[in-house]
Design an enzyme around this catalytic site. Structure first.
Site, PDB file in Angstrom:
ATOM      1  N   VAL A  13      37.183  17.737 -11.680  1.00  0.00           N
ATOM      2  CA  VAL A  13      37.141  17.568 -10.223  1.00  0.00           C
ATOM      3  C   VAL A  13      37.400  18.941  -9.620  1.00  0.00           C
ATOM      4  O   VAL A  13      38.006  19.794 -10.258  1.00  0.00           O
ATOM      5  CB  VAL A  13      38.178  16.546  -9.687  1.00  0.00           C
ATOM      6  CG1 VAL A  13      37.820  15.127 -10.096  1.00  0.00           C
ATOM      7  CG2 VAL A  13      39.587  16.906 -10.096  1.00  0.00           C
ATOM      8  N   SER A  14      36.927  19.150  -8.404  1.00  0.00           N
ATOM      9  CA  SER A  14      37.134  20.449  -7.748  1.00  0.00           C
ATOM     10  C   SER A  14      38.608  20.647  -7.436  1.00  0.00           C
ATOM     11  O   SER A  14      39.313  19.703  -7.084  1.00  0.00           O
ATOM     12  CB  SER A  14      36.313  20.536  -6.466  1.00  0.00           C
ATOM     13  OG  SER A  14      34.952  20.563  -6.788  1.00  0.00           O
ATOM     14  N   LYS A  15      39.044  21.879  -7.557  1.00  0.00           N
ATOM     15  CA  LYS A  15      40.448  22.207  -7.272  1.00  0.00           C
ATOM     16  C   LYS A  15      40.754  21.904  -5.811  1.00  0.00           C
ATOM     17  O   LYS A  15      39.973  22.213  -4.929  1.00  0.00           O
ATOM     18  CB  LYS A  15      40.693  23.687  -7.574  1.00  0.00           C
ATOM     19  CG  LYS A  15      42.140  24.021  -7.753  1.00  0.00           C
ATOM     20  CD  LYS A  15      42.300  25.408  -8.330  1.00  0.00           C
ATOM     21  CE  LYS A  15      43.742  25.600  -8.739  1.00  0.00           C
ATOM     22  NZ  LYS A  15      43.913  26.610  -9.738  1.00  0.00           N
ATOM     23  N   GLY A  16      41.886  21.291  -5.587  1.00  0.00           N
ATOM     24  CA  GLY A  16      42.283  20.982  -4.214  1.00  0.00           C
ATOM     25  C   GLY A  16      41.746  19.651  -3.723  1.00  0.00           C
ATOM     26  O   GLY A  16      42.115  19.187  -2.665  1.00  0.00           O
ATOM     27  N   ASP A  17      40.858  19.032  -4.513  1.00  0.00           N
ATOM     28  CA  ASP A  17      40.344  17.713  -4.148  1.00  0.00           C
ATOM     29  C   ASP A  17      41.454  16.681  -4.256  1.00  0.00           C
ATOM     30  O   ASP A  17      42.354  16.808  -5.062  1.00  0.00           O
ATOM     31  CB  ASP A  17      39.211  17.286  -5.103  1.00  0.00           C
ATOM     32  CG  ASP A  17      37.838  17.661  -4.569  1.00  0.00           C
ATOM     33  OD1 ASP A  17      37.793  18.321  -3.522  1.00  0.00           O
ATOM     34  OD2 ASP A  17      36.839  17.296  -5.202  1.00  0.00           O
TER      35      ASP A  17
END
Length: 196
Positions: A13-17
């Protein structure tokens, strides 16, 4: 009897998601993955520790499984590069959502077609770029960054340094440029005055 391939899952998953890898992990476990590499990182980055660790541990006959192609990479160019690394390790690749499986002849053909389209796109971009540069040259424009200093300021710098009124360092501070830039301006000015 041929042993079943060792399936290795990769979830991202994208960082900060606010998302988690839970749904991907469930799908990968249901697909039969024996090992799972999970991380939170942008798909456009190369320095993903878990991805690099997974690729370094691949053995002949392993199969990398992802829930969706964009979990591996968001860029087609990078995706194909990763596919080459997986293939070089003797491993296969499977995407659950897109139903791509490079361990089958149809899956390999699909990836070759994707690679062909990517190569075609790169060739078209190169062609358009070359045509645009050629047109710009015909119109008298040249590439590169615009000069920070105009001709008048360049002449002032060169004349001040050559006459000894100011040092190169002083002119660099005064015009907010580097000393090597001042040296180049002075050298160009001297060259022009010699040619005249």
């Amino acid at each position: 009897m041929i042993p079943a391939p060792y399936l290795i899952g990769y979830a991202r998953v994208s960082k900060g998601d606010e998302q988690s890898n839970a749904a991907q992990a469930r799908a990968l476990n249901a697909a039969g993955c024996k090992r799972l590499f999970e991380e939170a990182a942008s798909g456009g980055r190369w320095d993903r520790p878990k991805l690099l660790e997974m690729i370094s541990q691949l053995r002949d006959g392993d199969v990398v499984v992802v829930w969706k192609l964009d979990r591996l990479s968001r860029s087609l160019k990078d995706l194909l590069h990763l596919m080459e690394k997986i293939e070089a390790a003797g491993a296969g690749f499977r995407s659950l959502t897109e139903a791509i499986d490079t361990t089958t002849p149809a899956g390999r053909m699909m990836m070759q077609m994707v690679g062909s389209f990517a190569e075609f796109e790169r060739a078209m971009i190169r062609e358009r770029t070359s045509a645009g540069l050629a047109q710009a040259r015909l119109e008298g424009r040249i590439g590169g960054r615009r000069r920070k200093l105009g001709d008048k300021k360049r002449r002032e710098i060169a004349e001040s340094v050559i006459s000894g009124r100011k040092s190169g360092a002083e002119m660099a501070r005064l015009y907010d440029v580097s000393e090597p830039t001042v040296s180049r301006i002075v050298a160009e000015y001297r060259q022009r005055t010699v040619e005249v």
